[in-house]
Design an enzyme around this catalytic site. Structure first.
Site, PDB file in Angstrom:
ATOM      1  N   GLU A  20      -1.831  -4.909  -2.079  1.00 21.76           N
ATOM      2  CA  GLU A  20      -1.565  -5.893  -1.026  1.00 21.76           C
ATOM      3  C   GLU A  20      -1.896  -7.328  -1.404  1.00 21.76           C
ATOM      4  O   GLU A  20      -1.957  -8.191  -0.517  1.00 21.76           O
ATOM      5  CB  GLU A  20      -2.249  -5.497   0.307  1.00 21.76           C
ATOM      6  CG  GLU A  20      -1.751  -4.177   0.916  1.00 21.76           C
ATOM      7  CD  GLU A  20      -0.399  -4.271   1.635  1.00 21.76           C
ATOM      8  OE1 GLU A  20       0.007  -5.389   2.013  1.00 21.76           O
ATOM      9  OE2 GLU A  20       0.266  -3.217   1.786  1.00 21.76           O
ATOM     10  N   ASP A  54     -10.103  -0.560   3.629  1.00 23.91           N
ATOM     11  CA  ASP A  54      -8.925  -1.120   4.285  1.00 23.91           C
ATOM     12  C   ASP A  54      -9.273  -1.558   5.706  1.00 23.91           C
ATOM     13  O   ASP A  54     -10.078  -0.903   6.380  1.00 23.91           O
ATOM     14  CB  ASP A  54      -7.838  -0.016   4.354  1.00 23.91           C
ATOM     15  CG  ASP A  54      -6.417  -0.549   4.496  1.00 23.91           C
ATOM     16  OD1 ASP A  54      -6.232  -1.618   5.099  1.00 23.91           O
ATOM     17  OD2 ASP A  54      -5.498   0.143   4.013  1.00 23.91           O
ATOM     18  N   ASP A  87      -6.904  -6.499   2.067  1.00 25.72           N
ATOM     19  CA  ASP A  87      -7.102  -6.982   3.438  1.00 25.72           C
ATOM     20  C   ASP A  87      -8.350  -6.404   4.096  1.00 25.72           C
ATOM     21  O   ASP A  87      -8.669  -6.737   5.232  1.00 25.72           O
ATOM     22  CB  ASP A  87      -5.837  -6.813   4.292  1.00 25.72           C
ATOM     23  CG  ASP A  87      -5.484  -5.367   4.625  1.00 25.72           C
ATOM     24  OD1 ASP A  87      -6.378  -4.516   4.752  1.00 25.72           O
ATOM     25  OD2 ASP A  87      -4.270  -5.087   4.784  1.00 25.72           O
ATOM     26  N   ASP A 135      -7.509  -1.910  -0.529  1.00 30.26           N
ATOM     27  CA  ASP A 135      -6.557  -2.828   0.089  1.00 30.26           C
ATOM     28  C   ASP A 135      -7.300  -4.150   0.273  1.00 30.26           C
ATOM     29  O   ASP A 135      -8.337  -4.183   0.945  1.00 30.26           O
ATOM     30  CB  ASP A 135      -6.108  -2.221   1.434  1.00 30.26           C
ATOM     31  CG  ASP A 135      -5.044  -3.026   2.144  1.00 30.26           C
ATOM     32  OD1 ASP A 135      -5.011  -4.261   1.986  1.00 30.26           O
ATOM     33  OD2 ASP A 135      -4.253  -2.413   2.897  1.00 30.26           O
ATOM     34  N   HIS A 158       4.013   0.894   4.190  1.00 28.39           N
ATOM     35  CA  HIS A 158       2.610   0.607   3.823  1.00 28.39           C
ATOM     36  C   HIS A 158       1.634   0.932   4.956  1.00 28.39           C
ATOM     37  O   HIS A 158       0.432   0.969   4.728  1.00 28.39           O
ATOM     38  CB  HIS A 158       2.428  -0.827   3.311  1.00 28.39           C
ATOM     39  CG  HIS A 158       2.387  -1.901   4.344  1.00 28.39           C
ATOM     40  ND1 HIS A 158       1.762  -3.115   4.134  1.00 28.39           N
ATOM     41  CD2 HIS A 158       2.903  -1.951   5.600  1.00 28.39           C
ATOM     42  CE1 HIS A 158       1.893  -3.864   5.231  1.00 28.39           C
ATOM     43  NE2 HIS A 158       2.580  -3.186   6.112  1.00 28.39           N
ATOM     44  N   HIS A 181       0.795  -1.230   0.000  1.00 27.86           N
ATOM     45  CA  HIS A 181       0.000   0.000   0.000  1.00 27.86           C
ATOM     46  C   HIS A 181       0.830   1.285   0.000  1.00 27.86           C
ATOM     47  O   HIS A 181       0.280   2.375  -0.186  1.00 27.86           O
ATOM     48  CB  HIS A 181      -0.995  -0.010   1.170  1.00 27.86           C
ATOM     49  CG  HIS A 181      -2.337   0.577   0.821  1.00 27.86           C
ATOM     50  ND1 HIS A 181      -3.471   0.342   1.570  1.00 27.86           N
ATOM     51  CD2 HIS A 181      -2.724   1.417  -0.184  1.00 27.86           C
ATOM     52  CE1 HIS A 181      -4.493   1.009   1.025  1.00 27.86           C
ATOM     53  NE2 HIS A 181      -4.060   1.662  -0.037  1.00 27.86           N
ATOM     54  N   ASP A 204      -3.624   3.111   8.026  1.00 29.39           N
ATOM     55  CA  ASP A 204      -2.424   3.549   7.286  1.00 29.39           C
ATOM     56  C   ASP A 204      -2.093   5.016   7.570  1.00 29.39           C
ATOM     57  O   ASP A 204      -1.812   5.812   6.678  1.00 29.39           O
ATOM     58  CB  ASP A 204      -2.589   3.272   5.781  1.00 29.39           C
ATOM     59  CG  ASP A 204      -2.635   1.772   5.487  1.00 29.39           C
ATOM     60  OD1 ASP A 204      -2.320   0.981   6.390  1.00 29.39           O
ATOM     61  OD2 ASP A 204      -3.002   1.396   4.365  1.00 29.39           O
ATOM     62  N   HIS A 225      -6.967  -1.378   7.832  1.00 28.35           N
ATOM     63  CA  HIS A 225      -6.041  -0.502   8.580  1.00 28.35           C
ATOM     64  C   HIS A 225      -6.258   0.956   8.216  1.00 28.35           C
ATOM     65  O   HIS A 225      -6.761   1.262   7.138  1.00 28.35           O
ATOM     66  CB  HIS A 225      -4.596  -0.868   8.214  1.00 28.35           C
ATOM     67  CG  HIS A 225      -4.268  -2.324   8.374  1.00 28.35           C
ATOM     68  ND1 HIS A 225      -4.358  -3.221   7.328  1.00 28.35           N
ATOM     69  CD2 HIS A 225      -3.884  -3.034   9.453  1.00 28.35           C
ATOM     70  CE1 HIS A 225      -4.030  -4.438   7.761  1.00 28.35           C
ATOM     71  NE2 HIS A 225      -3.735  -4.352   9.042  1.00 28.35           N
TER      72      HIS A 225
HETATM   73  N1  LIG Z   1      -1.493  -1.346   3.992  1.00 25.13           N
HETATM   74  C1  LIG Z   1      -1.390  -2.178   5.003  1.00 25.13           C
HETATM   75  N2  LIG Z   1      -1.665  -3.442   4.879  1.00 25.13           N
HETATM   76  N3  LIG Z   1      -0.982  -1.661   6.157  1.00 25.13           N
HETATM   77  C2  LIG Z   1      -0.751  -2.423   7.343  1.00 25.13           C
HETATM   78  C3  LIG Z   1      -0.186  -1.565   8.421  1.00 25.13           C
HETATM   79  C4  LIG Z   1       0.044  -2.315   9.692  1.00 25.13           C
HETATM   80  C5  LIG Z   1       0.536  -1.487  10.854  1.00 25.13           C
HETATM   81  N4  LIG Z   1      -0.439  -0.520  11.258  1.00 25.13           N
HETATM   82  C6  LIG Z   1       1.854  -0.798  10.531  1.00 25.13           C
HETATM   83  O1  LIG Z   1       1.919   0.402  10.503  1.00 25.13           O
HETATM   84  O2  LIG Z   1       2.843  -1.467  10.300  1.00 25.13           O
HETATM   85 MN   LIG Z   2      -3.592  -0.439   3.574  1.00 28.67          MN
HETATM   86 MN   LIG Z   3      -4.601  -2.994   5.176  1.00 22.12          MN
END
Ligand SMILES: NC(=[NH2+])NCCC[C@H](N)C(=O)O
Ligand SMILES: [Mn+2]
Ligand SMILES: [Mn+2]
Length: 312
Positions: A284, A130, A237, A235, A147, A108, A134, A132
């Site tokens: 991702e 997402d 996920d 994303d 990411h 990402h 981010d 998350h």
């Molecule tokens: N784009 C994603 N899958 N991001 C996941 C981030 C996970 C976690 N919050 C980090 O900063 O490492």
């Molecule tokens: Mn993400």
């Molecule tokens: Mn994510």
């Protein structure tokens, strides 16, 4: 817009799990351009952007000599900058040439490039599907992975406000036009920044309470108000890992395939009405962690949906 420019970004420097660099191939192998041609689009396959291999980048001595503490903690920042700059140029050029940028990740972190390029060519809001948020920064990150930072970078949150991060900021994108959909994993270190910003958030619990229809409807209204259009960052996920297992940072309790499909049907419908979709990315997808290319296949189905495939 009948021309689609498919931009592959085989980037894995922004994440810890190797393999996400193969996402663009996996999505192509799942039949992306054939399916879009079949929808009546003219697909131009731009060659994949060049991403350095982790084995060959950033001389350890050079990294040590960096005086800026936050740059030391953040992994591969110079390389992310290099790729983001290329991607931003490519996305901007596509829009200027009246082509639709369909961007395939990669992790990402590539959204830094997509957002800055798209926002140079058009005045856009953003819908970010997402698990998350981010929203980490070089200072708050505990993983050091870029990411986990692209949204904070684009919006110039925290240190991203500094002049040396100009390349990462998406000029013109304002938090009031950014909507996060499907949140279920926010780090303690990024929570305050998310809450203090003016981005709109819909958690999975909001989806449970209000239903996907309502949530996406609000997201579309907020992101597209007083702008030319929207960028959709998807994303994989966001979807539950039992359905889309090929992602590096899975979080249980995700969207069903039906919710994801419905969300992109709503995007397509809004686009039919007001031609608001300016660019789209799927990120991702990690084929090493996937099963029989399921996650890439889902990305293809969702791309078709967003771009107008109708059941009837
Ligand atoms: N784009 C994603 N899958 N991001 C996941 C981030 C996970 C976690 N919050 C980090 O900063 O490492
Ligand atoms: Mn993400
Ligand atoms: Mn994510």
């Amino acid at each position: 817009m009948s021309h689609i420019r498919i931009i592959g970004v085989p980037m894995d420097l922004g994440a810890d799990r190797r393999g996400v660099d193969m996402g663009p191939s996996a999505i192509r192998a799942a039949g992306l351009s054939e399916r879009l041609d079949d929808l009546g689009y003219d697909c131009e396959e731009a060659s994949d952007l060049v991403v350095p291999n982790p084995e060959e980048v950033t001389d350890p001595e050079e990294r040590k000599s960096r005086t800026d503490l936050d740059q030391k903690k953040t992994k591969y920042l110079p390389e992310v900058e290099e790729v983001s700059t290329q991607l931003a140029d490519e996305a901007e050029e596509a829009i200027q040439e009246n082509e639709f940028p369909l961007i395939l990740g990669g992790d990402h972190s590539i959204a830094i490039g997509s957002l800055s390029g798209t926002s140079r060519a058009a005045n856009v809001g953003v819908i970010w599907f997402d698990a998350h948020s981010d929203f980490n920064t070089p200072k708050t990150t505990s993983s050091g992975n870029v990411h986990g930072m692209p949204l904070a970078a684009a919006l110039g949150v925290g240190e991203f406000e500094k002049p040396e991060y100009e390349w990462a900021r998406a000029a013109g994108i304002v938090p009031e036009r950014v909507v996060l959909v499907g949140l279920r994993s926010v780090d303690d270190t990024e929570r305050d920044a998310v809450k203090q910003s003016n981005v709109t958030t819909f958690t999975m619990a909001d989806i449970d309470e209000q239903g996907i229809e309502n949530v996406v409807d609000q997201a579309l209204k907020i992101a597209s108000k007083n702008v030319d259009g929207i960028h959709v960052s998807f994303d994989l996920d966001w979807i539950d890992p039992t359905v889309a297992p090929g992602v590096g940072t899975p979080v249980r309790g995700g969207a069903t395939f039906r919710e994801a499909r419905y969300a992109l049907e709503a995007v397509a419908e809004a686009n039919d009405r007001d031609s608001i979709l300016r660019s789209l990315e799927f990120v991702e997808v990690n084929p090493i962690l996937d099963r029989e290319n399921r996650t890439a296949t889902i990305a293809v189905e969702l791309a078709e949906t967003a771009l107008g495939r109708k059941l009837l």
